[in-house]
Structures are given as C-alpha cells and as structure tokens.
Design a protein around this motif. Structure first.
Motif, PDB file in Angstrom:
ATOM      1  N   GLY A  92       0.976  -1.845  -0.138  1.00 40.39           N
ATOM      2  CA  GLY A  92      -0.108  -0.736   0.112  1.00 40.39           C
ATOM      3  C   GLY A  92       0.628   1.312  -0.256  1.00 40.39           C
ATOM      4  N   ILE A  93       2.636   1.117  -0.389  1.00 37.99           N
ATOM      5  CA  ILE A  93       2.270   1.901  -0.773  1.00 37.99           C
ATOM      6  C   ILE A  93       2.468   2.990  -1.517  1.00 37.99           C
ATOM      7  CG2 ILE A  93       5.318   3.560  -1.058  1.00 37.99           C
ATOM      8  CD1 ILE A  93       6.665   1.171   1.060  1.00 37.99           C
ATOM      9  N   ARG A  94       2.250   4.406  -1.544  1.00 38.41           N
ATOM     10  CA  ARG A  94       1.897   5.293  -2.504  1.00 38.41           C
ATOM     11  C   ARG A  94       2.433   6.540  -3.037  1.00 38.41           C
ATOM     12  NH1 ARG A  94      -0.246   1.909  -3.907  1.00 38.41           N
ATOM     13  NH2 ARG A  94      -2.287   1.200  -3.665  1.00 38.41           N
ATOM     14  N   VAL A  95       3.466   6.980  -2.057  1.00 41.66           N
ATOM     15  CA  VAL A  95       4.553   7.363  -2.171  1.00 41.66           C
ATOM     16  C   VAL A  95       5.896   7.339  -2.563  1.00 41.66           C
ATOM     17  CG1 VAL A  95       5.509   9.995  -1.164  1.00 41.66           C
ATOM     18  CG2 VAL A  95       3.937   9.405  -0.869  1.00 41.66           C
ATOM     19  N   ILE A  96       6.812   8.118  -3.333  1.00 46.31           N
ATOM     20  CA  ILE A  96       7.731   7.447  -3.788  1.00 46.31           C
ATOM     21  C   ILE A  96       8.672   8.722  -3.799  1.00 46.31           C
ATOM     22  CG2 ILE A  96       9.027   6.613  -5.712  1.00 46.31           C
ATOM     23  CD1 ILE A  96       6.555   5.406  -5.963  1.00 46.31           C
ATOM     24  N   PHE A  97       9.933   9.021  -1.952  1.00 43.78           N
ATOM     25  CA  PHE A  97      11.039   9.966  -2.736  1.00 43.78           C
ATOM     26  C   PHE A  97      11.662  10.402  -3.370  1.00 43.78           C
ATOM     27  CE2 PHE A  97       8.281   9.087   1.362  1.00 43.78           C
ATOM     28  CZ  PHE A  97       7.802  10.986   1.693  1.00 43.78           C
TER      29      PHE A  97
ATOM     30  N   ALA B  98       6.128   4.927  -9.726  1.00 35.81           N
ATOM     31  CA  ALA B  98       4.728   6.045  -8.886  1.00 35.81           C
ATOM     32  C   ALA B  98       3.776   5.549 -10.507  1.00 35.81           C
ATOM     33  CB  ALA B  98       4.987   7.504  -8.804  1.00 35.81           C
ATOM     34  N   ARG B  99       3.713   5.590 -11.441  1.00 33.10           N
ATOM     35  CA  ARG B  99       2.847   5.622 -12.934  1.00 33.10           C
ATOM     36  C   ARG B  99       2.043   4.089 -12.069  1.00 33.10           C
ATOM     37  NH1 ARG B  99       6.047   8.594 -15.888  1.00 33.10           N
ATOM     38  NH2 ARG B  99       6.886   6.276 -17.265  1.00 33.10           N
ATOM     39  N   ALA B 100       3.077   3.342 -12.318  1.00 29.12           N
ATOM     40  CA  ALA B 100       2.535   1.506 -11.808  1.00 29.12           C
ATOM     41  C   ALA B 100       2.196   1.213 -11.137  1.00 29.12           C
ATOM     42  CB  ALA B 100       4.248   1.016 -12.042  1.00 29.12           C
ATOM     43  N   ILE B 101       1.786   1.628  -9.596  1.00 28.05           N
ATOM     44  CA  ILE B 101       1.912   1.834  -8.241  1.00 28.05           C
ATOM     45  C   ILE B 101       0.504   2.786  -8.424  1.00 28.05           C
ATOM     46  CG2 ILE B 101       3.184   0.800  -7.008  1.00 28.05           C
ATOM     47  CD1 ILE B 101       3.556   3.373  -5.811  1.00 28.05           C
ATOM     48  N   GLY B 102      -0.080   3.801  -9.040  1.00 33.77           N
ATOM     49  CA  GLY B 102      -0.717   4.847  -9.087  1.00 33.77           C
ATOM     50  C   GLY B 102      -0.398   5.939  -8.051  1.00 33.77           C
ATOM     51  N   GLY B 103       0.556   5.952  -7.692  1.00 33.87           N
ATOM     52  CA  GLY B 103       1.719   7.038  -6.547  1.00 33.87           C
ATOM     53  C   GLY B 103       2.111   8.168  -6.826  1.00 33.87           C
ATOM     54  N   ARG B 104       1.989   8.757  -6.613  1.00 35.10           N
ATOM     55  CA  ARG B 104       2.954   9.868  -6.813  1.00 35.10           C
ATOM     56  C   ARG B 104       4.837  10.084  -6.336  1.00 35.10           C
ATOM     57  NH1 ARG B 104       3.401  13.482  -2.234  1.00 35.10           N
ATOM     58  NH2 ARG B 104       1.571  12.779  -0.179  1.00 35.10           N
ATOM     59  N   VAL B 105       5.589  11.126  -6.947  1.00 35.13           N
ATOM     60  CA  VAL B 105       6.886  11.311  -5.971  1.00 35.13           C
ATOM     61  C   VAL B 105       7.247  12.595  -5.256  1.00 35.13           C
ATOM     62  CG1 VAL B 105       8.884  12.504  -7.692  1.00 35.13           C
ATOM     63  CG2 VAL B 105       7.688  10.138  -8.330  1.00 35.13           C
ATOM     64  N   GLU B 106       7.483  12.265  -4.564  1.00 33.39           N
ATOM     65  CA  GLU B 106       7.786  13.429  -3.912  1.00 33.39           C
ATOM     66  C   GLU B 106       9.434  13.888  -3.238  1.00 33.39           C
ATOM     67  OE1 GLU B 106       4.721  13.737  -0.461  1.00 33.39           O
ATOM     68  OE2 GLU B 106       6.385  15.331   0.330  1.00 33.39           O
TER      69      GLU B 106
ATOM     70  N   ALA C  28       3.869  11.388   6.990  1.00 30.42           N
ATOM     71  CA  ALA C  28       2.341  11.941   5.650  1.00 30.42           C
ATOM     72  C   ALA C  28       1.924  10.721   5.113  1.00 30.42           C
ATOM     73  CB  ALA C  28       2.132  13.577   5.252  1.00 30.42           C
ATOM     74  N   ALA C  29       3.304  10.054   4.594  1.00 28.05           N
ATOM     75  CA  ALA C  29       3.119   8.942   3.609  1.00 28.05           C
ATOM     76  C   ALA C  29       2.664   8.080   4.114  1.00 28.05           C
ATOM     77  CB  ALA C  29       4.451   8.430   2.742  1.00 28.05           C
ATOM     78  N   GLY C  30       2.122   7.529   4.686  1.00 28.20           N
ATOM     79  CA  GLY C  30       1.194   6.508   5.125  1.00 28.20           C
ATOM     80  C   GLY C  30       2.003   5.419   4.938  1.00 28.20           C
ATOM     81  N   GLY C  31       1.982   4.032   4.048  1.00 30.17           N
ATOM     82  CA  GLY C  31       2.127   2.993   4.400  1.00 30.17           C
ATOM     83  C   GLY C  31       2.457   2.190   5.613  1.00 30.17           C
ATOM     84  N   PRO C  32       3.171   0.955   4.973  1.00 36.53           N
ATOM     85  CA  PRO C  32       2.671  -0.488   6.034  1.00 36.53           C
ATOM     86  C   PRO C  32       4.182   0.105   7.225  1.00 36.53           C
ATOM     87  CG  PRO C  32       3.759  -0.528   4.182  1.00 36.53           C
ATOM     88  CD  PRO C  32       3.274   0.219   4.154  1.00 36.53           C
TER      89      PRO C  32
END
Ligand code: ZN
Length: 308
Positions: free
Chosen positions: A255-260, A274-282, A304-308
């Motif tokens: 469930g990770i959605r942010v790539i730093f 990011a595209r493949a997981i429907g997430g975003r780059v920060e 704030a990024a959430g994740g496990p």
C-alpha cells in the motif's frame, strides 16, 4: 619614549592577530557547512565543495577548487566517493591542512542493496545505460569500504557527535577562541536535542514504517527513528527491469503510494514506479543547508506518506 614606541608597535602587531582571518574550512556537502558554521561562528569561513544541485556521488573537484584548497586550514570529509580518490592530491596541494573525518566515532552502516544477490547482473546487456563494467564493479563491491553509507548527517544525534569533533579540531587550530567554539557547540547540541524530540513527535506511531526512496540517502535517519528505507536505486544506478518489477509488486502489496526523490537526481525510475502503483513522486532533500527545518519537513513528509 622607546617604551611607548615599542608598546605601540606591539599593539599594532596585536591588532591584526585579534581580528585574525577566519579559519578557511572546506567540507564536502552543504549540511556539513552548516555544522561547521554553527560551531565556528565568525571564526570560520566554510566552503562546501559540492555545489547545490549537483550529484555528490559523481562529483569531482575542479582545478579552481583544488587551488583554493591550498588556503584551507581544515578539511572535513564525510565519505563521498571522490574523497578516497582525491585525498592524496588534496593533501599534496596543501600538506599543512588538517583533515578531520566527520564519521569519526559514528557507527558504520552499509547501504541497502549493496550486498545484494547481484540479480541485476543477470539481466546483462538488455539493461539501459552501458552496464559493461560489471567485472570491475563486482571487484569494488566486495571491497570493505565500498557500500558504506556516507549520509551520516541525516541523524541529529550523530550530528551532535560530529559537532564535538569539529569543536575539537577548531580548538586545536585556533586555541584563542576555544571558549567560543565550546559555547557554540553546546548551543548547537541543545538545538539538535530539540530537533530530535520534534522529529520523534512528528513520527509518533510510524515506527517500523517502510518508505520508498529513489536514492538511499536516509539510512541513518531511518535507523535513528525506527523506519525502514527501501531504495529504488541499486548500487548507484537505475535498477534493472526485474528489480523494478519486484519493487512495484512490493509497493502494491504494502500500500505504499509515495516515492521519495531528491532534487539532485533525475528520477525516471521513480516516476515509472509511481505510475505503476498509481502513486506520486515527492521531493525531500538530504543536502539542504537549513538543516533543522529541512529535517523536520522530511519527518512530516514521511509521517504523512502512510504505508506499512
Ligand atoms: Zn547520496
């Protein structure tokens, strides 16, 4: 009369000493510049060799910088790749320069993915940019020094240790200002403690969190605050297709959605993930000069990024 002249001469001789030139200190990265300035105050003039925006891992000193180093009283190294290769030349350029290793007394840490199973190598020629030097890379990869994480400054408690080393070095070079260096270091240590508490508060409840980063600059930060850094970059290069696919699966599953990413590196692979997981780059910056505020922003972003 002569006594007066001599006294005057003595005073005139004293004046330039009292207002002596600040110590010229050279460091590798900008956060180190901040640390030396905090301890040295007005008694130092600090130059970071690696300019803002450039990649510290591929940096090499320019001839102008090597010439400027001839004026240095102190060089504080940190473990960037150019240092080992250049240190003999820098010492030759300035044999009287004191060299302090900023990592002195700090726990060595290996970069994630460095003693990896070398799975990417199997992909061989199909991989993107010239992976032809594999035989050589394998040799260095098994070197003891290779794979050690140079990003020690991302941990405030370790910076506190570093600042004591800086205080001691400056005191040896300029004993007349020992009291200033000691007071500055004590004030900086107190500030680092406050920062450490603020970061812990920011990350309360995020213990054990895995966060995805392009370049593994946050290992010491992660160790200090009980987080797990998962890098996309593999041994300083864009990952192969197989590693990338594995990372994407892992991110999806957890469930990770942010790539730093960091501003100094162009993160094509990060955007792909990011595209493949429907997430975003920060972007979070390990090389910012405003050390405390920046680290607090980083803690907030990871919190704030959430994740496990
Ligand atoms: Zn780095």
């Amino acid at each position: 009369m002569w006594r007066k002249v001599l006294t005057l001469a003595f005073l005139l001789w004293l004046v330039p000493v009292a207002g002596a030139e600040p110590l010229a200190v050279f460091v590798s990265v900008l956060p180190q510049k901040t640390f030396v300035e905090r301890v040295g105050g007005g008694h130092v003039k600090v130059t970071a060799l690696i300019r803002p925006g450039s990649n510290p891992h591929t940096y090499e000193p320019t001839p102008q910088q090597v010439a400027a180093l001839a004026q240095a009283a102190l060089f504080v190294r940190i473990g960037m790749p150019y240092e080992d290769a250049w240190m003999p030349r820098l010492r030759t350029a300035n044999p009287s320069m004191m060299v302090l290793d900023g990592r002195e007394g700090l726990p060595p840490r290996r970069v994630e993915g460095h003693d990896h199973e070398h799975e990417d190598e199997a992909e061989g020629a199909g991989a993107d940019h010239g992976h032809s030097g594999h035989a050589d890379r394998d040799m260095v990869d098994h070197d003891e020094a290779e794979g050690l994480d140079p990003h020690v400054w991302t941990s405030p408690p370790l910076v506190a240790v570093m600042a004591r080393g800086i205080r001691d070095a400056l005191t040896r070079l300029d004993p007349g200002h020992a009291a200033d260096f000691a007071a500055n270091q004590a004030a900086f240590a107190a500030e680092l403690e406050t920062l450490d508490r603020a970061i812990r508060a920011e990350l309360a409840g995020a213990e054990g969190r895995r966060f995805l980063v392009y370049h593994p600059a946050w290992g010491y930060f992660a160790d200090t605050y009980g987080l797990v850094q998962v890098p996309i970059e593999h041994q300083g290069k864009e990952p192969g297709a197989r590693s990338l696919a594995a990372l994407i699966d892992q991110a999806r599953a957890t469930g990770i959605r942010v790539i730093f990413v960091q501003p100094q590196l162009s993160p094509k692979a990060a955007e792909q993930v990011a595209r493949a997981i429907g997430g975003r780059v920060e972007a979070i910056d390990p090389l910012a000069a405003d050390y405390g505020d920046n680290l607090l922003r980083v803690a907030r972003a990871i919190g704030a990024a959430g994740g496990p």
